[in-house]
Scaffold this motif. Structure first.
Motif, PDB file in Angstrom:
ATOM      1  N   VAL A  53       0.789  -1.267   0.091  1.00  0.00           N
ATOM      2  CA  VAL A  53       0.063  -0.187   0.181  1.00  0.00           C
ATOM      3  C   VAL A  53       0.912   1.211  -0.127  1.00  0.00           C
ATOM      4  CG1 VAL A  53      -1.572   1.347   1.267  1.00  0.00           C
ATOM      5  CG2 VAL A  53      -1.661  -1.093   1.314  1.00  0.00           C
ATOM      6  N   THR A  54       0.647   2.092  -0.900  1.00  0.00           N
ATOM      7  CA  THR A  54       1.480   3.502  -1.023  1.00  0.00           C
ATOM      8  C   THR A  54       0.650   4.436  -0.100  1.00  0.00           C
ATOM      9  OG1 THR A  54       2.438   2.826  -2.913  1.00  0.00           O
ATOM     10  CG2 THR A  54       2.376   5.045  -2.437  1.00  0.00           C
ATOM     11  N   GLU A  55       1.119   5.152   0.533  1.00  0.00           N
ATOM     12  CA  GLU A  55       0.717   6.241   1.462  1.00  0.00           C
ATOM     13  C   GLU A  55       1.235   7.578   1.025  1.00  0.00           C
ATOM     14  OE1 GLU A  55      -0.035   7.518   6.108  1.00  0.00           O
ATOM     15  OE2 GLU A  55       0.539   5.429   5.480  1.00  0.00           O
ATOM     16  N   TYR A  56       0.415   8.474   0.684  1.00  0.00           N
ATOM     17  CA  TYR A  56       0.667   9.699   0.033  1.00  0.00           C
ATOM     18  C   TYR A  56       0.617  11.045   1.248  1.00  0.00           C
ATOM     19  CZ  TYR A  56       0.450   6.922  -3.852  1.00  0.00           C
ATOM     20  OH  TYR A  56       0.341   5.987  -4.924  1.00  0.00           O
ATOM     21  N   ASP A  57       1.504  11.750   1.019  1.00  0.00           N
ATOM     22  CA  ASP A  57       1.406  13.306   1.908  1.00  0.00           C
ATOM     23  C   ASP A  57       0.051  13.822   1.669  1.00  0.00           C
ATOM     24  OD1 ASP A  57       1.968  16.441   1.789  1.00  0.00           O
ATOM     25  OD2 ASP A  57       3.327  15.084   3.471  1.00  0.00           O
ATOM     26  N   LEU A  58      -0.776  14.410   3.034  1.00  0.00           N
ATOM     27  CA  LEU A  58      -2.137  14.887   2.695  1.00  0.00           C
ATOM     28  C   LEU A  58      -2.145  15.897   1.823  1.00  0.00           C
ATOM     29  CD1 LEU A  58      -3.097  14.243   6.556  1.00  0.00           C
ATOM     30  CD2 LEU A  58      -3.854  12.962   4.408  1.00  0.00           C
ATOM     31  N   GLU A  59      -1.070  16.806   1.993  1.00  0.00           N
ATOM     32  CA  GLU A  59      -0.978  18.072   1.371  1.00  0.00           C
ATOM     33  C   GLU A  59      -0.325  18.044  -0.153  1.00  0.00           C
ATOM     34  OE1 GLU A  59       0.346  21.565   3.715  1.00  0.00           O
ATOM     35  OE2 GLU A  59      -0.574  20.475   5.435  1.00  0.00           O
ATOM     36  N   THR A  60       0.735  17.473  -0.466  1.00  0.00           N
ATOM     37  CA  THR A  60       1.402  17.541  -1.625  1.00  0.00           C
ATOM     38  C   THR A  60       0.849  16.386  -2.589  1.00  0.00           C
ATOM     39  OG1 THR A  60       3.137  15.938  -0.653  1.00  0.00           O
ATOM     40  CG2 THR A  60       3.290  18.451  -0.412  1.00  0.00           C
ATOM     41  N   GLY A  61       0.368  15.205  -2.081  1.00  0.00           N
ATOM     42  CA  GLY A  61       0.180  13.969  -2.809  1.00  0.00           C
ATOM     43  C   GLY A  61       1.233  13.375  -3.148  1.00  0.00           C
ATOM     44  N   GLU A  62       2.400  13.777  -2.750  1.00  0.00           N
ATOM     45  CA  GLU A  62       3.664  12.795  -2.886  1.00  0.00           C
ATOM     46  C   GLU A  62       3.699  11.689  -2.209  1.00  0.00           C
ATOM     47  OE1 GLU A  62       5.982  13.773  -5.357  1.00  0.00           O
ATOM     48  OE2 GLU A  62       4.531  15.364  -5.711  1.00  0.00           O
ATOM     49  N   ALA A  63       4.103  10.624  -2.780  1.00  0.00           N
ATOM     50  CA  ALA A  63       4.356   9.192  -2.046  1.00  0.00           C
ATOM     51  C   ALA A  63       5.228   9.304  -0.958  1.00  0.00           C
ATOM     52  CB  ALA A  63       4.658   8.290  -3.162  1.00  0.00           C
ATOM     53  N   ILE A  64       4.772   8.918   0.215  1.00  0.00           N
ATOM     54  CA  ILE A  64       5.916   8.688   1.410  1.00  0.00           C
ATOM     55  C   ILE A  64       6.337   7.523   1.930  1.00  0.00           C
ATOM     56  CG2 ILE A  64       5.171  11.094   2.064  1.00  0.00           C
ATOM     57  CD1 ILE A  64       3.391  10.026   4.212  1.00  0.00           C
ATOM     58  N   THR A  65       5.404   6.614   2.006  1.00  0.00           N
ATOM     59  CA  THR A  65       5.714   5.277   2.407  1.00  0.00           C
ATOM     60  C   THR A  65       5.107   4.370   1.342  1.00  0.00           C
ATOM     61  OG1 THR A  65       3.749   5.134   3.843  1.00  0.00           O
ATOM     62  CG2 THR A  65       5.579   5.937   4.787  1.00  0.00           C
ATOM     63  N   GLU A  66       5.553   2.866   1.442  1.00  0.00           N
ATOM     64  CA  GLU A  66       4.891   1.614   0.973  1.00  0.00           C
ATOM     65  C   GLU A  66       5.131   0.537   2.031  1.00  0.00           C
ATOM     66  OE1 GLU A  66       6.350  -0.889  -2.835  1.00  0.00           O
ATOM     67  OE2 GLU A  66       5.154   0.949  -3.491  1.00  0.00           O
ATOM     68  N   THR A  67       4.129  -0.237   2.336  1.00  0.00           N
ATOM     69  CA  THR A  67       4.218  -1.174   3.221  1.00  0.00           C
ATOM     70  C   THR A  67       4.756  -2.699   2.278  1.00  0.00           C
ATOM     71  OG1 THR A  67       2.110  -2.241   2.547  1.00  0.00           O
ATOM     72  CG2 THR A  67       2.174  -0.560   4.432  1.00  0.00           C
ATOM     73  N   VAL A  68       5.254  -3.221   3.277  1.00  0.00           N
ATOM     74  CA  VAL A  68       5.768  -4.526   2.638  1.00  0.00           C
ATOM     75  C   VAL A  68       4.782  -5.485   2.473  1.00  0.00           C
ATOM     76  CG1 VAL A  68       7.612  -6.520   3.170  1.00  0.00           C
ATOM     77  CG2 VAL A  68       8.048  -4.304   3.837  1.00  0.00           C
ATOM     78  N   THR A  69       4.550  -6.411   1.351  1.00  0.00           N
ATOM     79  CA  THR A  69       3.572  -7.176   1.037  1.00  0.00           C
ATOM     80  C   THR A  69       3.253  -8.120   2.336  1.00  0.00           C
ATOM     81  OG1 THR A  69       4.189  -7.206  -1.133  1.00  0.00           O
ATOM     82  CG2 THR A  69       2.898  -8.952  -0.692  1.00  0.00           C
ATOM     83  N   PRO A  70       2.187  -8.237   2.578  1.00  0.00           N
ATOM     84  CA  PRO A  70       1.601  -9.164   3.431  1.00  0.00           C
ATOM     85  C   PRO A  70       2.029 -10.455   3.559  1.00  0.00           C
ATOM     86  CG  PRO A  70      -0.231  -8.319   2.690  1.00  0.00           C
ATOM     87  CD  PRO A  70       0.767  -7.596   2.153  1.00  0.00           C
TER      88      PRO A  70
END
Length: 150
Positions: free
Chosen positions: A133-150
């Protein structure tokens, strides 16, 4: 006086891929009838007892879960997609207007339906991540993290 930011608002919406291989923004359909959306994140950390350091906690598998309720008050192109995607890894996005908040592969692992007193058929869906899952910055929309596959 500071200005209040309107980041999480009515523009935060769920989107489902038009196909199981959807990746581009245009490949997603907005869940028009979605009225309620929530996210839960958890980590299954591991505890290890050691002779030297005592009890230590190590990183665990991350898990994302999204829940949303639709009310079927309007014709919604996402309805057949949600029905087709049950128990299958499928691409989803959560957006705030035109900015991504989350994206990844999810499985619908729970569906609850009911007819409300107002004669509107409601269905609640729960999605659990089936991959990164890629999580994005709330304001800029830039990708900030990606989880490891479960």
């Amino acid at each position: 006086m500071a200005t209040v930011k309107q980041i999480l608002n009515k523009n935060v919406r769920a989107y489902i891929g038009k196909t199981a291989a959807a990746s581009a923004t245009a490949d997603f359909e907005k869940v028009v009838n979605e009225n309620e959306l929530s996210m839960a994140w958890s980590s299954d950390t591991q505890e290890i007892d050691t002779k030297e350091g005592g009890k230590i906690t190590t990183e665990g598998t991350e898990s994302y879960e999204f829940s949303f309720t639709v009310n079927h008050a309007f014709t919604d192109a996402s309805t057949p997609l949600l029905q087709r995607a049950k128990n299958k890894a499928w691409p989803y996005q959560v957006r705030n207007g035109d900015k991504l908040l989350y994206s990844g592969q999810f499985i619908i692992n729970s569906v609850e339906a009911g007819a409300a007193a107002t004669s509107v058929f409601e269905v609640s869906y729960t999605l659990k991540n089936a991959g990164p899952v890629t999580e994005y910055d709330l304001e800029t929309g830039e990708a900030i993290t990606e989880t490891v596959t479960p």
